[in-house]
Motif scaffolding. Structure first.
Motif, mmCIF file in Angstrom:
data_model
loop_
_atom_site.group_PDB
_atom_site.id
_atom_site.type_symbol
_atom_site.label_atom_id
_atom_site.label_comp_id
_atom_site.label_asym_id
_atom_site.label_seq_id
_atom_site.Cartn_x
_atom_site.Cartn_y
_atom_site.Cartn_z
ATOM 1 N N PHE A 65 40.393 38.729 50.099
ATOM 2 C CA PHE A 65 39.104 38.567 49.421
ATOM 3 C C PHE A 65 38.286 37.511 50.168
ATOM 4 O O PHE A 65 38.838 36.571 50.729
ATOM 5 N N VAL A 66 36.975 37.677 50.131
ATOM 6 C CA VAL A 66 36.045 36.744 50.750
ATOM 7 C C VAL A 66 35.217 36.089 49.651
ATOM 8 O O VAL A 66 34.708 36.776 48.759
ATOM 9 N N LYS A 67 35.094 34.760 49.713
ATOM 10 C CA LYS A 67 34.268 34.036 48.748
ATOM 11 C C LYS A 67 32.805 34.390 49.010
ATOM 12 O O LYS A 67 32.317 34.251 50.132
ATOM 13 N N CYS A 68 32.107 34.869 47.954
ATOM 14 C CA CYS A 68 30.729 35.349 48.108
ATOM 15 C C CYS A 68 29.686 34.439 47.459
ATOM 16 O O CYS A 68 28.503 34.556 47.773
ATOM 17 N N ILE A 86 33.657 31.272 40.573
ATOM 18 C CA ILE A 86 33.507 31.617 41.984
ATOM 19 C C ILE A 86 33.780 33.107 42.111
ATOM 20 O O ILE A 86 34.788 33.613 41.573
ATOM 21 N N ALA A 87 32.891 33.806 42.820
ATOM 22 C CA ALA A 87 32.997 35.251 42.969
ATOM 23 C C ALA A 87 33.552 35.607 44.345
ATOM 24 O O ALA A 87 33.171 35.010 45.351
ATOM 25 N N PHE A 88 34.432 36.590 44.374
ATOM 26 C CA PHE A 88 35.066 37.072 45.591
ATOM 27 C C PHE A 88 34.919 38.584 45.671
ATOM 28 O O PHE A 88 34.818 39.260 44.646
ATOM 29 N N GLU A 89 34.964 39.097 46.884
ATOM 30 C CA GLU A 89 34.928 40.545 47.077
ATOM 31 C C GLU A 89 35.798 40.897 48.285
ATOM 32 O O GLU A 89 35.887 40.129 49.238
ATOM 33 N N ARG A 90 36.401 42.060 48.216
ATOM 34 C CA ARG A 90 37.151 42.589 49.363
ATOM 35 C C ARG A 90 36.688 44.017 49.595
ATOM 36 O O ARG A 90 36.700 44.843 48.687
ATOM 37 N N MET A 91 36.263 44.284 50.808
ATOM 38 C CA MET A 91 35.851 45.632 51.166
ATOM 39 C C MET A 91 37.097 46.503 51.324
ATOM 40 O O MET A 91 38.141 46.038 51.763
#
Length: 170
Positions: free
Chosen positions: A145-148, A164-169
């Motif tokens: 995951f990447v911190k966005c 804190i929001a995270f996303e993983r493509m």
């Protein structure tokens, strides 16, 4: 380890594991999950709609997570930017039993969530956590995951709280 969809007969153990996670967060001095969320009623509703998965070995439940394909209202506004415009899945209420901490259960649950998202044709998975929940932030980054940026929770008893929001493509 395998993954099954949670059923009503699992709810007592799910609440036990949730209680363990709540105690850990409290011991870290965090207010995350200290206001009655997630509750037995939340798990029962999740079971009713079929969005909660259990990591199991034999008859033992090792961990829990909710997987949702509908847009999350809390993710509509971000101080930062998401990696994708969607469509995305979100994972919530991720917790692992105390007996299984440090054994890779969370990473396997994230990987299963990624598989579910891929099978549903979604472009990413989003998740959030408390700014002070360093163990979860480490687990998220380890899972890719990447911190966005940061979001404010929009619903429930924690509405208004920063995360804190995270996303993983995928």
């Amino acid at each position: 380890m395998e993954f099954i969809t949670a059923r009503y007969e699992h709810v007592d153990r799910m609440c036990e594991i949730t209680g363990m996670a709540k105690r850990q967060l409290k011991d870290l001095g965090l207010d995350q999950w200290q206001k009655g969320y997630p509750s037995r009623d939340v798990w029962l509703d999740d079971i009713r709609i079929g969005c909660t998965f259990l990591a199991v070995e034999g008859e033992e439940i090792l961990g829990i997570f909710a997987f949702q394909k509908d847009p999350d209202p809390s993710y509509a506004v971000i101080d930062g930017s998401w990696l994708t415009d969607g469509p995305y899945a979100s994972m919530h209420r991720v917790c692992v039993s105390d007996e299984c901490k440090g054994k890779g259960v969370a990473g396997k649950m994230f990987a299963h969530g990624f598989r579910l998202a891929r099978e549903a044709g979604l472009s990413s998975v989003r998740i959030d956590t408390h700014p002070g929940n360093i163990p979860m932030q480490r687990a998220l980054e380890k899972a890719g995951f990447v911190k966005c940026g940061s979001i404010v929770l929009a619903e429930g008893c924690e509405a208004g709280d920063d995360r804190i929001a995270f996303e993983r493509m995928i």
